[in-house]
Design a protein around this motif. Structure first.
Motif, short mmCIF file in Angstrom:
data_model
loop_
_atom_site.label_atom_id
_atom_site.label_comp_id
_atom_site.label_asym_id
_atom_site.label_seq_id
_atom_site.Cartn_x
_atom_site.Cartn_y
_atom_site.Cartn_z
N ARG A 166 54.04 79.58 70.32
CA ARG A 166 54.05 80.81 69.52
C ARG A 166 53.97 82.04 70.40
O ARG A 166 54.64 83.05 70.15
CB ARG A 166 52.90 80.79 68.52
CG ARG A 166 52.86 82.03 67.61
CD ARG A 166 51.89 81.84 66.48
NE ARG A 166 50.55 81.51 66.94
CZ ARG A 166 49.51 81.30 66.12
NH1 ARG A 166 49.68 81.35 64.81
NH2 ARG A 166 48.32 81.00 66.61
N GLU A 167 53.19 81.98 71.46
CA GLU A 167 53.09 83.11 72.38
C GLU A 167 54.41 83.35 73.11
O GLU A 167 54.83 84.49 73.31
CB GLU A 167 51.97 82.87 73.39
CG GLU A 167 50.57 83.03 72.81
CD GLU A 167 49.52 83.12 73.90
OE1 GLU A 167 49.68 83.97 74.80
OE2 GLU A 167 48.57 82.33 73.87
N VAL A 168 55.04 82.26 73.54
CA VAL A 168 56.33 82.39 74.23
C VAL A 168 57.34 83.06 73.31
O VAL A 168 58.06 83.99 73.69
CB VAL A 168 56.85 81.01 74.69
CG1 VAL A 168 58.28 81.12 75.19
CG2 VAL A 168 55.94 80.44 75.78
N LEU A 169 57.40 82.60 72.07
CA LEU A 169 58.36 83.15 71.11
C LEU A 169 58.01 84.58 70.73
O LEU A 169 58.90 85.42 70.55
CB LEU A 169 58.42 82.26 69.87
CG LEU A 169 58.97 80.84 70.12
CD1 LEU A 169 58.77 79.97 68.90
CD2 LEU A 169 60.44 80.90 70.51
N ALA A 170 56.72 84.89 70.62
CA ALA A 170 56.30 86.25 70.30
C ALA A 170 56.73 87.23 71.38
O ALA A 170 56.94 88.42 71.10
CB ALA A 170 54.79 86.31 70.11
N ALA A 171 56.89 86.73 72.60
CA ALA A 171 57.34 87.58 73.71
C ALA A 171 58.87 87.72 73.75
O ALA A 171 59.41 88.34 74.65
CB ALA A 171 56.84 87.02 75.03
N GLY A 172 59.56 87.10 72.76
CA GLY A 172 61.02 87.20 72.70
C GLY A 172 61.74 86.24 73.62
O GLY A 172 62.92 86.44 73.92
N SER A 173 61.06 85.18 74.05
CA SER A 173 61.65 84.24 75.00
C SER A 173 62.15 82.98 74.28
O SER A 173 62.14 82.88 73.07
CB SER A 173 60.61 83.88 76.07
OG SER A 173 60.19 85.05 76.77
N VAL A 174 62.58 82.00 75.09
CA VAL A 174 63.13 80.75 74.57
C VAL A 174 62.15 79.63 74.86
O VAL A 174 61.67 79.47 75.98
CB VAL A 174 64.50 80.43 75.22
CG1 VAL A 174 65.07 79.14 74.63
CG2 VAL A 174 65.47 81.59 75.02
N PHE A 175 61.86 78.83 73.83
CA PHE A 175 60.92 77.72 73.95
C PHE A 175 61.62 76.46 73.46
O PHE A 175 62.27 76.47 72.41
CB PHE A 175 59.68 78.00 73.12
CG PHE A 175 58.55 77.02 73.32
CD1 PHE A 175 57.96 76.87 74.56
CD2 PHE A 175 58.06 76.27 72.25
CE1 PHE A 175 56.91 75.98 74.75
CE2 PHE A 175 57.01 75.39 72.43
CZ PHE A 175 56.43 75.24 73.69
N ALA A 176 61.51 75.37 74.21
CA ALA A 176 62.16 74.11 73.85
C ALA A 176 61.13 73.08 73.44
O ALA A 176 60.10 72.92 74.10
CB ALA A 176 62.98 73.58 75.02
N VAL A 177 61.40 72.38 72.33
CA VAL A 177 60.50 71.33 71.86
C VAL A 177 61.32 70.11 71.44
O VAL A 177 62.51 70.21 71.14
CB VAL A 177 59.64 71.79 70.67
CG1 VAL A 177 58.70 72.91 71.08
CG2 VAL A 177 60.51 72.22 69.50
N PHE A 178 60.64 68.98 71.38
CA PHE A 178 61.22 67.74 70.90
C PHE A 178 60.51 67.37 69.60
O PHE A 178 59.38 66.85 69.64
CB PHE A 178 61.05 66.62 71.93
CG PHE A 178 61.69 66.92 73.27
CD1 PHE A 178 63.06 66.99 73.40
CD2 PHE A 178 60.90 67.14 74.39
CE1 PHE A 178 63.65 67.27 74.63
CE2 PHE A 178 61.47 67.40 75.62
CZ PHE A 178 62.86 67.47 75.74
N PRO A 179 61.12 67.63 68.45
CA PRO A 179 60.44 67.37 67.17
C PRO A 179 60.02 65.92 66.96
O PRO A 179 59.10 65.66 66.18
CB PRO A 179 61.48 67.79 66.13
CG PRO A 179 62.36 68.77 66.84
CD PRO A 179 62.42 68.28 68.25
#
Length: 218
Positions: A111-124
């Protein structure tokens, strides 16, 4: 984790140097077919949601994505001075997987990464698929998407586990990385939280399957 905010870092010069070196080497070694990079928004928060077949997936996605990508890594990898420096330079986020609060800590970091406007990768799926089938999705990726409003871009990986064979040929499948069109979740805002997460998870997994053609695990 008590200090997730303090451990977050943005990718530094090592990320760009490493990607410049790795990308041609990966192309030579695996000859991956890369499609759909234009579907990743050029600015703003982006959540990449991918299937997971092999440990190399965490190298392939940042190497071929059109933007800097941050991801989770085991805290033990940060245990040495050089290791800690390197993984923070490439924007990795340490997570104690054995800790009871690790899952929420990982979501908070994302959430912090995304709040900074960046790209975050996850494996659902939460873990690697051992048999090549697409495992049921967990709600964490949906939670992140709905909490942050980030663009959700599905990623389909095929052939990254070289031990899995194509039933038709008996050989490993050709490797491909497909970035799909962003998934529209805007209509879920009015739904109760649990129902919204379930529907978002279903859409995310359907989009991934549409890119990979994987059979679904029960």
């Amino acid at each position: 984790m008590t200090s997730q905010r303090q451990t977050l870092a943005k990718p530094g010069p090592v990320f760009f140097i490493g990607r410049a070196v790795l990308r041609p080497l990966l192309r030579i070694r695996f000859r991956p077919r890369i499609t759909g990079r234009e579907h990743v928004p050029k600015a703003g928060p982006v959540l990449l949601v991918s299937n997971h077949l092999s440990g190399i997936d965490t190298i392939l996605i940042p190497s071929f994505a059109p933007r800097k990508v941050q991801f989770l890594a085991k805290e033990s990898l940060f245990g040495t001075r050089i290791g800690g420096w390197f993984f923070r330079q490439i924007g990795a986020i340490p997570v104690r997987r054995e800790a009871s609060a690790a899952a929420q800590a990982a979501l908070d970091a994302g959430r912090e990464v995304l709040a900074a406007g960046s790209v975050f990768a996850v494996f659902p799926e939460g873990t690697r698929s051992r048999d090549g089938r697409l495992q049921p999705g967990k709600a964490g990726a949906a939670w992140l998407a709905l909490e942050t409003g980030a663009a959700v871009v599905p990623v389909g990986l095929v052939g990254t586990n070289r031990k899995l064979q194509n039933p038709g040929t008996g050989r490993a499948e050709p490797m491909s990385i497909a970035f799909g069109r962003p998934i529209d979740l805007s209509d879920l805002a009015a739904l109760p939280g649990g129902r919204a997460r379930r529907e978002a998870t279903a859409r995310i997994m359907a989009a991934i399957q549409g890119l990979t053609g994987q059979d679904l695990a029960e």
